[in-house]
Design an enzyme around this catalytic site. Sequence first.
Site, mmCIF file in Angstrom:
data_model
loop_
_atom_site.group_PDB
_atom_site.id
_atom_site.type_symbol
_atom_site.label_atom_id
_atom_site.label_comp_id
_atom_site.label_asym_id
_atom_site.label_seq_id
_atom_site.Cartn_x
_atom_site.Cartn_y
_atom_site.Cartn_z
ATOM 1 N N TRP A 129 0.101 30.572 100.324
ATOM 2 C CA TRP A 129 0.598 29.386 99.630
ATOM 3 C C TRP A 129 0.535 29.488 98.115
ATOM 4 C CZ3 TRP A 129 -3.367 28.050 96.570
ATOM 5 C CH2 TRP A 129 -4.636 28.468 96.977
ATOM 6 N N GLU A 227 -1.563 43.181 100.958
ATOM 7 C CA GLU A 227 -2.078 42.808 99.641
ATOM 8 C C GLU A 227 -3.081 41.694 99.877
ATOM 9 O OE1 GLU A 227 -2.938 40.738 97.188
ATOM 10 O OE2 GLU A 227 -1.343 40.622 95.720
ATOM 11 N N CYS A 261 -5.227 36.206 93.362
ATOM 12 C CA CYS A 261 -5.968 37.391 93.812
ATOM 13 C C CYS A 261 -6.309 38.312 92.646
ATOM 14 C CB CYS A 261 -5.161 38.158 94.858
ATOM 15 S SG CYS A 261 -4.904 37.256 96.385
#
Length: 456
Positions: A129, A227, A261
């Site tokens: 998201w 990823e 991230c």
Amino acid sequence: MLKVINPATGALLHEVAPDSQSDIERALETAKTRFKSWRLTSFKEKGDLLRAVAAHMRAHVEELAPLMTQEMGKPIKEARGEVEKAAWCAEHYAEHGEAYLAAEHLPSDATRSYVQHLPLGPVLGILPWNAPFWLAFRFAAPAIMAGNTCLMKHDPHVPACAKAIEEAFKAAGASDGLFKALLIETPAVEAVIRDPRIQAVSFTGSARGGAAVAAIAASEIKPAVLELGGSDPGIVLADADLDKAADVLTLSRIINAGQSCIAAKRLIIEEPVYDAMAEKLETRLAKLKLGDPAEETTDVGPIARANLRDELHRQVEATIEAGARCLMGGKMPNDPGFFYPVTLLADVTPDMCAFKEETFGPVAVLIKAKNAEAAIELANDTPYGLGAGIWTSAERGEDMARHIEAGQVAVNGIVKTDPRLPSGGIKKSGYGRELGPHGIREFVNAQQVWVGPAQG
């Protein structure tokens, strides 16, 4: 039902019925059928389509950006930038995809021998998201330019974003089957991965989710790109430009309310400049405005979901209880929505929660390193290996980069994803690469062609 909660208010935004089994079957079959002709389409035609998709998004930024703001809380000024970046990704592959996939001629005993890069078929993208448009195009633009078709299973909390991406392809003239958003819940994903019409999988998300997807794909002998999470270090040495480092590390840590991230999460500061750097970061973080993501002046919006905020607060409290100093933030708000204050924790050590775990929110942690060698050791003391930043002289930083266990290293700059450069991780941050020339070659058949007669 897919229930979407507005993270700025905590109120129900909308409910969407998930796709039925017949919807899923139709999507899979249409993607397979469309691939038969799309794989033979010229690079020019494929590029023209991607340019048209990009043009549509640029023309409708003010309609698309608010979808992210409403569904996952991205500040509106960041949301506009994400739409533009997604369009750039489509344009980049439209311009460079053919060159990236050019045949590679290799000498052998053949009259002529080479490797050509051929598409595989329908590719499934499973996406989170936190960057709904960018991650979709990071997956889809190279796959489509290579001649594959795409099915996108987006996060259940951003269905309006998912449908808007699909509509952008339709508006650009894409025929049925080229790109399709699957609105399904997580338990339904495994069957789609296992379906023989799916030829490869791209997954962005948590290490736990990635492990599950990787296991399923491997059991079906299908390639996957993962990823996953990161606990990225930002190293600042005594010879760094401290003001510039503080500016960039502040920005890196609070983009998307810290829900990225590749954000700098563990700020490892060399001892002689530790106190000065802590002061500079605290000054900059204190100026940020936390609030309604729809307002132009907001710097930091809410955490996407209540359970994610609860987990973040647990990590902060555990770190403080273990002996870290809380320089700012760290208190759970009582206001509506899932907001969390910008938080700065100092004197964090490797045995503390915020060092060992990925913190997904506006929480920066300061770690003192005796010298550059100790900084590298601290940077690598993590199960993750996504990105890393180093602040020092350029020459010294380049030398240090080879000792950092991460898929990408930025020296005196922000760690970011760029269509021109490959991105991805090692260790529990995943495998494979997205973007750049490496990314488009993940989902192709590198077919060796040997043409005789043999030469002496």
